[in-house]
Design an enzyme around this catalytic site. Sequence first.
Site, PDB file in Angstrom:
ATOM      1  N   HIS A  58       0.882  -1.211  -0.049  1.00  0.00           N
ATOM      2  CA  HIS A  58      -0.120  -0.030  -0.182  1.00  0.00           C
ATOM      3  C   HIS A  58       0.807   1.087  -0.072  1.00  0.00           C
ATOM      4  O   HIS A  58       1.879   1.337   0.527  1.00  0.00           O
ATOM      5  CB  HIS A  58      -0.715   0.056   1.196  1.00  0.00           C
ATOM      6  CG  HIS A  58      -2.075  -0.903   1.293  1.00  0.00           C
ATOM      7  ND1 HIS A  58      -3.362  -0.903   1.931  1.00  0.00           N
ATOM      8  CD2 HIS A  58      -2.409  -1.848   0.079  1.00  0.00           C
ATOM      9  CE1 HIS A  58      -3.991  -1.705   1.659  1.00  0.00           C
ATOM     10  NE2 HIS A  58      -3.524  -2.438   0.614  1.00  0.00           N
ATOM     11  N   GLU A  60       1.145   3.971   1.976  1.00  0.00           N
ATOM     12  CA  GLU A  60       1.598   4.294   3.195  1.00  0.00           C
ATOM     13  C   GLU A  60       2.864   3.425   3.785  1.00  0.00           C
ATOM     14  O   GLU A  60       3.782   4.086   3.947  1.00  0.00           O
ATOM     15  CB  GLU A  60       0.514   4.381   4.114  1.00  0.00           C
ATOM     16  CG  GLU A  60      -0.586   5.008   4.236  1.00  0.00           C
ATOM     17  CD  GLU A  60      -1.627   4.157   3.340  1.00  0.00           C
ATOM     18  OE1 GLU A  60      -1.552   3.544   2.433  1.00  0.00           O
ATOM     19  OE2 GLU A  60      -2.982   4.333   3.855  1.00  0.00           O
ATOM     20  N   CYS A  88      -5.897   1.760   6.169  1.00  0.00           N
ATOM     21  CA  CYS A  88      -6.613   0.507   6.492  1.00  0.00           C
ATOM     22  C   CYS A  88      -5.838   0.294   7.804  1.00  0.00           C
ATOM     23  O   CYS A  88      -4.919   0.854   8.341  1.00  0.00           O
ATOM     24  CB  CYS A  88      -6.496  -0.510   5.474  1.00  0.00           C
ATOM     25  SG  CYS A  88      -4.673  -1.092   5.342  1.00  0.00           S
ATOM     26  N   CYS A  91      -2.110  -0.318   7.341  1.00  0.00           N
ATOM     27  CA  CYS A  91      -1.097   1.063   7.248  1.00  0.00           C
ATOM     28  C   CYS A  91      -1.319   1.744   8.740  1.00  0.00           C
ATOM     29  O   CYS A  91      -0.510   2.259   8.942  1.00  0.00           O
ATOM     30  CB  CYS A  91      -1.659   1.919   6.116  1.00  0.00           C
ATOM     31  SG  CYS A  91      -1.436   0.813   4.417  1.00  0.00           S
TER      32      CYS A  91
END
Lengths: 161, 161
Positions: A58, A60, A88, A91
């Site tokens: 992801h 991040e 999420c 992250c």
Amino acid sequence: MNKLTEEEITFYMNEAIKEAEFAKMIDEVPIGAVVVHDGQIIGRGHNLREHSQDATTHAEVLAITEACAFLNSWRLWDCQLFVTIEPCLMCSGTIINSQLPAVFFGARDPKAGAVRSLYTVLEDSRLNHQVEVVEGIQSEQAAQLMKTFFKEIRQRRKKTK
Amino acid sequence: MNKLTEEEITFYMNEAIKEAEFAKMIDEVPIGAVVVHDGQIIGRGHNLREHSQDATTHAEVLAITEACAFLNSWRLWDCQLFVTIEPCLMCSGTIINSQLPAVFFGARDPKAGAVRSLYTVLEDSRLNHQVEVVEGIQSEQAAQLMKTFFKEIRQRRKKTK
């Protein structure tokens, strides 16, 4: 943390949006992030899950890993993370583990957001680190990128049926 | 998922404990993990936070990334994760994002555990993936590794004071 001006916050979120646009160009879910330290962007990332086929990639996480490498430290003290969509659980946990003091995000993610929507883990006083959260930065632009992306996917699927 | 026998569960958790012992040898917090697919270990990891200076390098994340690379897929369907200590938020989120169907862990982590202690995120019906959880596998051995490690650290600190 150093207080950022509104202009600075807008500037860094625009950089995160640029990252989201890079993701969109290669057909990845358009989410982007940057990590800022002393006014300098030291980590950038956009969602790369399909290209990498790695569940951890992801925006991040990629930005945080890059920032850790830059500072040669797993502790991202005196840093700020800017991300277009609410993080999420993975992250958010990465944000906590890197001891980032501040997170700015754009739009909420009602299905998986762990900062405001489903959980508020960044402000959980039971954990050994709490994060200052600012939401709603350029949220319309961030949300629009997502809406357009998923609309286009649905249209493509219809055509191939 | 394929049902594992007790012998198999013990065997794989012992492999996770070996990983935890590797971490201990290099003065990292002794937590280890393996990912199993069709009876084969396709991902291994031990905590590497101090050596990597990267906040993301917990045992589970490293094992999952290796397993994704092995399968060339971010979806770890038909896999099981074995980890010596209850996963934190970051690792639990990574487990959810990789759609792992089953997690076996040793001892609870009352300060940061997100599977049973502080949260139960792997079984949250609001998320788009739920995970079967089995806890308490070789938990004494897993917990003892941690206790000895932190005791030794405290003793070393006392000596250098």
